[in-house]
Write an enzyme that holds these catalytic residues in place. Structure first.
Site, PDB file in Angstrom:
ATOM      1  N   LYS A 156       0.829  -1.216   0.000  1.00  0.00           N
ATOM      2  CA  LYS A 156       0.000   0.000   0.000  1.00  0.00           C
ATOM      3  C   LYS A 156       0.863   1.265   0.000  1.00  0.00           C
ATOM      4  O   LYS A 156       0.422   2.320  -0.438  1.00  0.00           O
ATOM      5  CB  LYS A 156      -0.916   0.033   1.236  1.00  0.00           C
ATOM      6  CG  LYS A 156      -2.069  -0.946   1.163  1.00  0.00           C
ATOM      7  CD  LYS A 156      -3.233  -0.401   0.357  1.00  0.00           C
ATOM      8  CE  LYS A 156      -4.302  -1.475   0.221  1.00  0.00           C
ATOM      9  NZ  LYS A 156      -5.276  -1.233  -0.794  1.00  0.00           N
ATOM     10  N   LYS A 247      -2.694  -8.137  -9.413  1.00  0.00           N
ATOM     11  CA  LYS A 247      -4.089  -8.548  -9.260  1.00  0.00           C
ATOM     12  C   LYS A 247      -5.021  -7.399  -9.662  1.00  0.00           C
ATOM     13  O   LYS A 247      -4.655  -6.220  -9.531  1.00  0.00           O
ATOM     14  CB  LYS A 247      -4.379  -9.031  -7.837  1.00  0.00           C
ATOM     15  CG  LYS A 247      -4.394  -7.952  -6.786  1.00  0.00           C
ATOM     16  CD  LYS A 247      -5.061  -8.435  -5.495  1.00  0.00           C
ATOM     17  CE  LYS A 247      -5.265  -7.256  -4.564  1.00  0.00           C
ATOM     18  NZ  LYS A 247      -6.276  -7.371  -3.575  1.00  0.00           N
ATOM     19  N   LYS A 250      -9.354  -2.402  -6.970  1.00  0.00           N
ATOM     20  CA  LYS A 250     -10.218  -1.207  -7.032  1.00  0.00           C
ATOM     21  C   LYS A 250      -9.387   0.059  -7.135  1.00  0.00           C
ATOM     22  O   LYS A 250      -9.857   1.068  -7.625  1.00  0.00           O
ATOM     23  CB  LYS A 250     -11.079  -1.094  -5.769  1.00  0.00           C
ATOM     24  CG  LYS A 250     -12.039  -2.224  -5.533  1.00  0.00           C
ATOM     25  CD  LYS A 250     -12.948  -1.855  -4.360  1.00  0.00           C
ATOM     26  CE  LYS A 250     -13.304  -3.051  -3.523  1.00  0.00           C
ATOM     27  NZ  LYS A 250     -12.302  -3.341  -2.463  1.00  0.00           N
TER      28      LYS A 250
HETATM   29  N1  AQP Z   1      -8.046  -9.703  -8.069  1.00  0.00           N
HETATM   30  C1  AQP Z   1      -8.650 -10.483  -7.175  1.00  0.00           C
HETATM   31  N2  AQP Z   1      -8.808 -11.801  -7.436  1.00  0.00           N
HETATM   32  C2  AQP Z   1      -9.441 -12.614  -6.536  1.00  0.00           C
HETATM   33  N3  AQP Z   1      -9.951 -12.173  -5.366  1.00  0.00           N
HETATM   34  C3  AQP Z   1      -9.808 -10.859  -5.087  1.00  0.00           C
HETATM   35  N4  AQP Z   1     -10.197 -10.121  -4.041  1.00  0.00           N
HETATM   36  C4  AQP Z   1      -9.809  -8.838  -4.224  1.00  0.00           C
HETATM   37  N5  AQP Z   1      -9.188  -8.715  -5.399  1.00  0.00           N
HETATM   38  C5  AQP Z   1      -9.153  -9.959  -5.961  1.00  0.00           C
HETATM   39  C6  AQP Z   1     -10.942 -10.627  -2.894  1.00  0.00           C
HETATM   40  O1  AQP Z   1     -12.066  -9.784  -2.695  1.00  0.00           O
HETATM   41  C7  AQP Z   1     -12.378  -9.747  -1.306  1.00  0.00           C
HETATM   42  C8  AQP Z   1     -12.601  -8.327  -0.871  1.00  0.00           C
HETATM   43  O2  AQP Z   1     -11.402  -7.595  -1.053  1.00  0.00           O
HETATM   44  P1  AQP Z   1     -11.241  -6.165  -0.405  1.00  0.00           P
HETATM   45  O3  AQP Z   1     -12.013  -5.174  -1.149  1.00  0.00           O
HETATM   46  O4  AQP Z   1     -11.557  -6.201   1.031  1.00  0.00           O
HETATM   47  O5  AQP Z   1      -9.701  -5.841  -0.459  1.00  0.00           O
HETATM   48  P2  AQP Z   1      -8.598  -6.048  -1.523  1.00  0.00           P
HETATM   49  O6  AQP Z   1      -8.204  -7.477  -1.571  1.00  0.00           O
HETATM   50  O7  AQP Z   1      -7.495  -5.108  -1.160  1.00  0.00           O
HETATM   51  O8  AQP Z   1      -9.309  -5.651  -2.890  1.00  0.00           O
HETATM   52  P3  AQP Z   1      -8.918  -4.555  -3.926  1.00  0.00           P
HETATM   53  O9  AQP Z   1      -9.915  -4.569  -4.982  1.00  0.00           O
HETATM   54  O10 AQP Z   1      -7.492  -4.720  -4.364  1.00  0.00           O
HETATM   55  O11 AQP Z   1      -9.098  -3.202  -3.109  1.00  0.00           O
HETATM   56  P4  AQP Z   1      -8.081  -2.027  -2.879  1.00  0.00           P
HETATM   57  O12 AQP Z   1      -7.655  -1.577  -4.226  1.00  0.00           O
HETATM   58  O13 AQP Z   1      -8.867  -1.004  -2.135  1.00  0.00           O
HETATM   59  O14 AQP Z   1      -6.929  -2.584  -2.076  1.00  0.00           O
HETATM   60  C9  AQP Z   1     -11.225 -10.437  -0.581  1.00  0.00           C
HETATM   61  O15 AQP Z   1     -11.645 -11.734  -0.187  1.00  0.00           O
HETATM   62  C10 AQP Z   1     -10.136 -10.525  -1.611  1.00  0.00           C
HETATM   63  O16 AQP Z   1      -9.318 -11.669  -1.425  1.00  0.00           O
END
Ligand code: AQP
Length: 381
Positions: A156, A247, A250
Site C-alpha cells: 500500500k 491482481k 479497485k
Molecule cells: N483480483 C482479485 N482476485 C481474486 N480475489 C480478489 N479479491 C480482491 N481482489 C481480488 C478478494 O475480494 C475480497 C474483498 O477484497 P477487499 O475489497 O476487502 O480488499 P482487496 O483485496 O485489497 O481488494 P482490492 O480490490 O485490491 O481493493 P483495494 O484496491 O482497495 O486494495 C477479498 O476476499 C479478496 O481476497
C-alpha cells in the site's frame, strides 16, 4: 460457544465450495472426523469487503460469488456474516462523501449478487462496536514481528517487500492503522467466532495471522476462539486487464484495468478488447510467459467451467479477437442481472438498504456480544 478448532464441513458442501478441487477437499477432510458438523456445533462463516470502490470481477470471482454459493449450499444451521468493512477503508486517506457513497454502493452490491438478508447477516463493520473493542484486546497479544513481515502495508505504501521497520522510508510513511490492519481483521473474524472465512488468495496471509492471534490469545487465557479456516475461491487471483502480473484491484489508477459489477455490456466489451496481451496473436495458456492471454482464459474458465487448457485448445485455430469477443459476451451475460438488481436497489426510495443494514447490525451485534461477554469475563473486565 463452539469449541476451538471445530471446523469440518461436510464432503458435498466442500465439493461445491471448491468446484470439485480434490486437493482442497482432501485438506478439509484431514480435519478430525470426531469434530464433524452437527447441529450442536454449527459452523459460522464470516467475510468482508472494503468500500474502496465499486466491486470488480476479481472481488466477485474471488469472494462474492463464493459467498452466495456458500449461502445456497451450506447446512441450514450454518450462520453467515458478511460485512462492508468500512473501518478498514480508513487505513488509507478517504474523502468522507466518497466513502459514504461507496459504503452504500458496496452494500447494494452484496444484495445484488444474491446475498439474502433472511439467510445471511449483511452489515457495516463500524455499526458493530465489538469489532473495535476486540481489536484493542487482540492488539495486546498480537506479534509486532509477525505484523512487520506482512506484505500489505508495504504494497500500500509502494515499499519493497524486503523493507523492515528499521528503514527510515518505512518509518516516515507508515501509520499505526495500516500496520495493525491485520489485527482488526482478526477481530472481525474472531468476534463472530467464525470457523470459516471465504476469501481470495491475497488474503491467505491475513487468515494465517488471525489463526496465530487466536492461538496466542487462547494460549494465555484459555480456549475462547475457534481457529478459523480459509476457504480460498477457485478463482484465486484475477489479474489486472492492463498489468496482468498484478491482481485486479479497485485502486489501480487505470479504470480499464478492472471490470466493475455495474459496467454496461458496452463497457465490458471495450475493456476486454483493450486488455493487454503480447505481440503473439495466437491463443495459448502459459501464465508465466503469456500472463495477459492466460488471464483472459482463466476468467473465461470461471464462467464456462472448462479448463484453461481445453479453452486454449478450442481457440488455438481461431484468433485472440474472437476469444476476447466471446469472453466479453460471457461476462456481460453473467453480470447483467446483477447490474439490473444493483440499479434498482440504488434507485429505491423506500430506505430498504438502510433497513437491511440496521437489522444486519442488530443481529451481528447480538452475536458479537456473546463473544465479548466471555472475553471480558476471562480478562477480568
Ligand atoms: N483480483 C482479485 N482476485 C481474486 N480475489 C480478489 N479479491 C480482491 N481482489 C481480488 C478478494 O475480494 C475480497 C474483498 O477484497 P477487499 O475489497 O476487502 O480488499 P482487496 O483485496 O485489497 O481488494 P482490492 O480490490 O485490491 O481493493 P483495494 O484496491 O482497495 O486494495 C477479498 O476476499 C479478496 O481476497
Amino acid at each position: 460457544m463452539e469449541s476451538p478448532g471445530s471446523s469440518t464441513l461436510t464432503h458435498s458442501f466442500v465439493r461445491s465450495l471448491t468446484g470439485g478441487d480434490t486437493k482442497e477437499v482432501r485438506r478439509w477432510n484431514s480435519v478430525p472426523a470426531a469434530k464433524a458438523t452437527s447441529s450442536a456445533n454449527p459452523q459460522i462463516i464470516f467475510s468482508g469487503i472494503q468500500p474502496t470502490g465499486v466491486p470488480h470481477l476479481g472481488n466477485y470471482l474471488g469472494a462474492l460469488r463464493e459467498w452466495v454459493r456458500l449461502q445456497d449450499t451450506a447446512p441450514k444451521d450454518t450462520r453467515m456474516f458478511f460485512s462492508i468493512v468500512d473501518l478498514h477503508a480508513l487505513t488509507v486517506p478517504q474523502e468522507a462523501r466518497q466513502l459514504k457513497t461507496w459504503r452504500r454502493e458496496g452494500f447494494a452490491t452484496l444484495l445484488a449478487v444474491g446475498l439474502d438478508p433472511s439467510r445471511a447477516t449483511v452489515f457495516h463493520q463500524s455499526a458493530v462496536h465489538a469489532h473495535t473493542e476486540l481489536f484493542w484486546i487482540l492488539s495486546t497479544v498480537a506479534s509486532m514481528g509477525y505484523l512487520s513481515r506482512m506484505t500489505q502495508w508495504k504494497s500500500k505504501l509502494d515499499l519493497p517487500e524486503d523493507i523492515s521497520l528499521e528503514d527510515s522510508a518505512a518509518r516516515a510513511k507508515l501509520r499505526l492503522g495500516l500496520f495493525s490492519y491485520p489485527v482488526l481483521q482478526a477481530a472481525d473474524i474472531l468476534v463472530h467466532r467464525a470457523t470459516h472465512v471465504p476469501v481470495g488468495e491475497d488474503q491467505r496471509q491475513h487468515l494465517e495471522f488471525s489463526r496465530y492471534t487466536a492461538n496466542s490469545f487462547n494460549h494465555l487465557y484459555g480456549n475462547i476462539f475457534p481457529a478459523p479456516e480459509a476457504i480460498i475461491s477457485p478463482a484465486k487471483r484475477v489479474m489486472s486487464l492492463k498489468e496482468p502480473t498484478l491482481k485486479m484491484s479497485k485502486s489501480h489508477t487505470d479504470k480499464r484495468s478492472r471490470i466493475l459489477l455495474t459496467d454496461s455490456s458496452e463497457d465490458i466489451h471495450k475493456k476486454v478488447k483493450s486488455a493487454l496481451t503480447d505481440s503473439d496473436a495466437s491463443v495459448s495458456y502459459d501464465p508465466v510467459h503469456r500472463p495477459g492471454v492466460s488471464n483472459l482464459l482463466e476468467i473465461l474458465s470461471h464462467f464456462d467451467g472448462r479448463s484453461c487448457e481445453d479453452l486454449a485448445a478450442e481457440y488455438k485455430s481461431s484468433s485472440l479477437q474472437s476469444l476476447k469477443g466471446h469472453l466479453g459476451s460471457q461476462i456481460s451475460l453473467h453480470l447483467q442481472p446483477i447490474r439490473e438488481r444493483y440499479l434498482s436497489l440504488i434507485a429505491d426510495k423506500t430506505n430498504y438498504l438502510d433497513v437491511v443494514a440496521e437489522e444486519g447490525a442488530r443481529t451481528a451485534s447480538a452475536n458479537a456480544d456473546v463473544t465479548m461477554r466471555r472475553v471480558r469475563e476471562t480478562l477480568g473486565l
